[in-house]
Design a protein around this motif. Structure first.
Motif, PDB file in Angstrom:
ATOM      1  N   LYS A 155     -41.628 -75.144  19.337  1.00  0.00           N
ATOM      2  CA  LYS A 155     -42.094 -76.385  20.031  1.00  0.00           C
ATOM      3  C   LYS A 155     -42.426 -76.295  21.513  1.00  0.00           C
ATOM      4  O   LYS A 155     -43.303 -76.688  22.042  1.00  0.00           O
ATOM      5  N   ASP A 156     -41.355 -75.558  21.970  1.00  0.00           N
ATOM      6  CA  ASP A 156     -41.323 -75.052  23.492  1.00  0.00           C
ATOM      7  C   ASP A 156     -42.827 -74.248  23.847  1.00  0.00           C
ATOM      8  O   ASP A 156     -43.376 -74.499  24.694  1.00  0.00           O
TER       9      ASP A 156
ATOM     10  N   SER B  76     -45.478 -73.804  21.790  1.00  0.00           N
ATOM     11  CA  SER B  76     -46.482 -74.621  21.574  1.00  0.00           C
ATOM     12  C   SER B  76     -46.928 -75.435  22.626  1.00  0.00           C
ATOM     13  O   SER B  76     -48.175 -75.553  23.211  1.00  0.00           O
ATOM     14  N   TRP B  77     -46.069 -76.187  23.356  1.00  0.00           N
ATOM     15  CA  TRP B  77     -46.398 -76.764  24.432  1.00  0.00           C
ATOM     16  C   TRP B  77     -46.948 -75.897  25.586  1.00  0.00           C
ATOM     17  O   TRP B  77     -47.790 -76.462  26.321  1.00  0.00           O
TER      18      TRP B  77
ATOM     19  N   SER C 104     -50.631 -75.545  26.109  1.00  0.00           N
ATOM     20  CA  SER C 104     -51.642 -76.496  26.582  1.00  0.00           C
ATOM     21  C   SER C 104     -52.024 -76.065  28.094  1.00  0.00           C
ATOM     22  O   SER C 104     -51.059 -75.474  28.746  1.00  0.00           O
TER      23      SER C 104
ATOM     24  N   CYS D 158     -49.650 -75.900  31.387  1.00  0.00           N
ATOM     25  CA  CYS D 158     -48.230 -75.954  30.968  1.00  0.00           C
ATOM     26  C   CYS D 158     -47.512 -74.511  31.196  1.00  0.00           C
ATOM     27  O   CYS D 158     -48.203 -73.519  30.556  1.00  0.00           O
TER      28      CYS D 158
ATOM     29  N   ARG E  43     -45.164 -78.274  34.478  1.00  0.00           N
ATOM     30  CA  ARG E  43     -46.658 -78.677  34.378  1.00  0.00           C
ATOM     31  C   ARG E  43     -47.529 -79.024  35.468  1.00  0.00           C
ATOM     32  O   ARG E  43     -46.903 -79.818  36.231  1.00  0.00           O
TER      33      ARG E  43
ATOM     34  N   GLY F 212     -37.417 -83.709  28.771  1.00  0.00           N
ATOM     35  CA  GLY F 212     -38.412 -82.671  28.340  1.00  0.00           C
ATOM     36  C   GLY F 212     -39.768 -83.209  28.944  1.00  0.00           C
ATOM     37  O   GLY F 212     -39.910 -84.564  29.024  1.00  0.00           O
TER      38      GLY F 212
ATOM     39  N   ASP G 206     -42.735 -83.634  27.913  1.00  0.00           N
ATOM     40  CA  ASP G 206     -43.628 -83.954  26.960  1.00  0.00           C
ATOM     41  C   ASP G 206     -43.702 -85.452  26.946  1.00  0.00           C
ATOM     42  O   ASP G 206     -44.436 -86.327  26.085  1.00  0.00           O
ATOM     43  N   GLN G 207     -42.645 -86.068  27.792  1.00  0.00           N
ATOM     44  CA  GLN G 207     -42.515 -87.599  27.782  1.00  0.00           C
ATOM     45  C   GLN G 207     -42.279 -87.904  29.337  1.00  0.00           C
ATOM     46  O   GLN G 207     -41.654 -87.120  30.124  1.00  0.00           O
TER      47      GLN G 207
ATOM     48  N   ILE H  86     -38.607 -78.944  25.554  1.00  0.00           N
ATOM     49  CA  ILE H  86     -39.522 -80.096  24.946  1.00  0.00           C
ATOM     50  C   ILE H  86     -38.836 -80.864  23.868  1.00  0.00           C
ATOM     51  O   ILE H  86     -38.271 -80.390  22.973  1.00  0.00           O
ATOM     52  N   GLY H  87     -39.317 -82.251  23.560  1.00  0.00           N
ATOM     53  CA  GLY H  87     -38.480 -83.107  22.619  1.00  0.00           C
ATOM     54  C   GLY H  87     -37.320 -83.695  23.111  1.00  0.00           C
ATOM     55  O   GLY H  87     -36.845 -84.682  22.233  1.00  0.00           O
TER      56      GLY H  87
END
Length: 404
Positions: free
Chosen positions: A89-90, A92-93, A96, A99, A129, A200, A202-203, A228-229
Motif C-alpha cells: 500500500k505504501d 502504491s501510494w 502517485s 508522492c 507529498r 498517514g 492518504d488522509q 499509509i492507511g
C-alpha cells in the motif's frame, strides 16, 4: 558492426539503469515492511544492515531467513508479524504524482533531509507529498496552542507572513489554533510552508483543515513518518514534534500553556541543538505561561521577526540566503490600515463576521460574551476575530477585544 556495437552499449546502459532502479525498489519494499513491524526502529535496522549489508539479504523473497527470525525473537521477544499488504500500500501510494518515500537506506539516503538526519532518532522512513526539495531549504518551525487567543493567532499569522517573505520555509503541524495561523500567514505571501502530520498522508486531520491542507500542497509539502492507511493516534503527535524541530534551524513557540505539546517540541529542539524562540504575552493569559517558562529557562524572547533572523544568521551562512533582505526599520509585522481602507473593509465584511463585529463595543468585550450572544463556537468566534483584527476592525486587549 559499429551500429551493432552502439546498440549493445545502449542496451547495457539501459540494463544497468533498470538494475539500479530495481535494486532500490526491492530494498525499499523491505524498509517499508520492517518499518511497519513492531519493536523495530532505526537502531535495530542499522544493526541488520551492519550484519547483512542490506535488509533484503535477510529474506528469501518474502520469507524471512531463520537467522532473521531468531534475531527478531531475541530483540523483540514476541512473534514476528510482517505486513506485506501494508508495505505494498505504501509503494502504491508512492506511485502517485508528487508522492515520495525517503529512507535512511545507504542506497537512497542522499535524498533524506540533512538537518533531520542529524537528530538522535530520525525516522527510518519519511513519507512526503508535494515539493520534496523544500525539505532541504532553510526552515523555521512555528508551534503553539490549539486553543489559542485571538492575539496569539494574530502573532502567529504575522510572524509567519514576514518570515516567509524573507525566504524561510515555515514548518508547523496543521493543528487548529497557532499551527493553522502559521500556515495561512506563509500562504498569504504566496510562499512555501510544510505541514508535518501525525497520520498517514492518504488522509487529512483535523477535518476542519482540509482546504488549508490542499492550499499547502500547492505551495509546499506534507510530511509524515506514519505509514499509509494509519490514522491519527495520541502517541503519534510527540513523535511528529521531533520531526518539526528536526527539520528546522529553530523553533518559535507563539503561545502555549504550562503543560503543552509545544513545550515537547521545544524540548526536542533543545536536545537537537536548535535555537528556541518564545513570544511573551500577558501575565493574565494562561496560554502565555509556557512561553514565559521557556524564556526563564533561556529561550530567546522575541517581539519582532527580524530578531529571529538575526539569531539564525550564523546557521544561514552558506545557504545562499541574502541577509540584506531583512531591514527592521522598513518591515513591520503589525497591521497598519488607513481610515479609508477601514471603511472599505467594513463595507465588504462577510455577513457572519459583520454579525460578530456588531457584538464588539468600544469597551473591552470578552470572548465568552460574544460566543453567548452569537451562538457560535469559541473556535469560530476566535477565527472571525482574528480576521477582523487583521483587517483593522478590532484590537485585542487584556480580557477581550475592543472595536476600533
Amino acid at each position: 558492426m559499429a551500429a551493432t556495437s552502439l546498440a549493445m552499449k545502449l542496451f547495457s546502459k539501459l540494463q544497468m539503469k533498470y538494475m539500479i532502479k530495481t535494486t532500490v525498489n526491492d530494498e525499499l519494499l523491505y524498509w517499508l515492511v520492517l518499518n511497519r513491524c513492531p519493536k523495530i526502529g532505526l537502531k535495530r535496522l542499522k544493526d541488520l544492515i551492519r550484519q547483512g549489508r542490506s535488509l533484503k539479504s535477510w529474506f528469501n523473497g518474502r520469507q524471512p531467513t531463520q537467522d532473521f527470525v531468531r534475531w527478531y525473537q531475541i530483540q523483540a521477544k514476541e512473534p514476528l508479524i510482517l505486513d506485506w499488504a501494508g508495505a505494498e500500500k505504501d509503494l502504491s501510494w508512492a506511485g502517485s504524482p508528487d508522492c515520495h518515500i525517503l529512507t535512511l537506506s545507504p542506497l537512497s539516503q542522499q535524498k533524506y533531509p540533512a538537518w533531520l538526519k542529524q537528530i538522535a532518532s530520525p525516522p527510518p522512513v519519511l513519507f512526503v507529498r508535494g515539493n520534496v526539495s523544500l525539505l532541504h531549504e532553510p526552515q523555521i518551525a512555528m508551534v503553539g496552542s490549539r486553543k489559542t487567543s485571538s492575539q496569539g493567532q494574530q502573532n502567529a499569522y504575522a510572524f509567519a507572513k514576514q518570515l516567509s517573505s524573507w525566504g524561510m520555509v515555515v514548518t508547523s503541524g496543521l493543528a487548529l489554533g497557532v499551527d493553522g495561523a502559521c500556515h495561512q500567514g506563509a500562504l498569504e505571501q504566496d510562499q512555501h510552508t510544510i505541514a508535518v502530520m501525525g497520520r498517514g498522508l492518504d488522509q487529512i486531520y483535523p477535518r476542519a483543515h482540509i482546504k488549508l491542507a490542499e492550499r499547502i500542497l500547492e505551495r509546499g509539502a506534507w510530511v509524515s513518518e506514519i505509514p499509509i492507511g494509519i490514522g491519527p493516534r495520541r502517541e503519534h503527535f510527540p513523535r511528529r514534534n521531533r520531526i518539526i524541530s528536526g527539520l528546522s534551524l529553530g523553533v518559535i513557540v507563539v503561545e502555549a500553556a504550562k503543560k503543552s505539546g509545544s513545550l515537547i517540541t521545544a524540548n526536542y529542539a533543545l536536545d537537537q541543538g536548535r535555537e528556541i524562540f518564545a513570544l511573551p504575552g500577558s501575565i493574565n493569559n494562561p496560554m502565555a505561561m509556557g512561553c514565559h517558562q521557556l524564556i526563564r529557562q533561556g529561550a530567546m524572547c522575541v517581539d519582532n521577526p527580524a530578531q529571529i533572523m538575526e539569531a539564525l544568521r550564523p546557521q544561514l551562512t552558506g545557504t545562499g540566503w541574502d541577509a540584506s533582505i531583512v531591514d527592521e526599520r522598513q518591515e513591520s509585522h503589525k497591521p497598519n490600515i488607513s481610515m479609508t481602507k477601514k471603511e472599505e473593509i467594513h463595507s465588504q465584511l462577510d455577513p457572519a463576521e459583520a454579525e460578530v463585529l456588531a457584538f464588539v463595543t468600544d469597551n473591552c468585550t470578552p470572548l465568552d460574551g460574544i460566543v453567548d450572544q452569537s451562538g457560535l463556537t469559541s473556535q469560530q468566534v476566535s477565527t472571525m476575530l482574528l480576521n477582523l483584527e487583521l483587517q483593522g476592525c478590532i484590537k485585542t486587549v487584556p480580557g477581550g477585544v475592543i472595536r476600533i
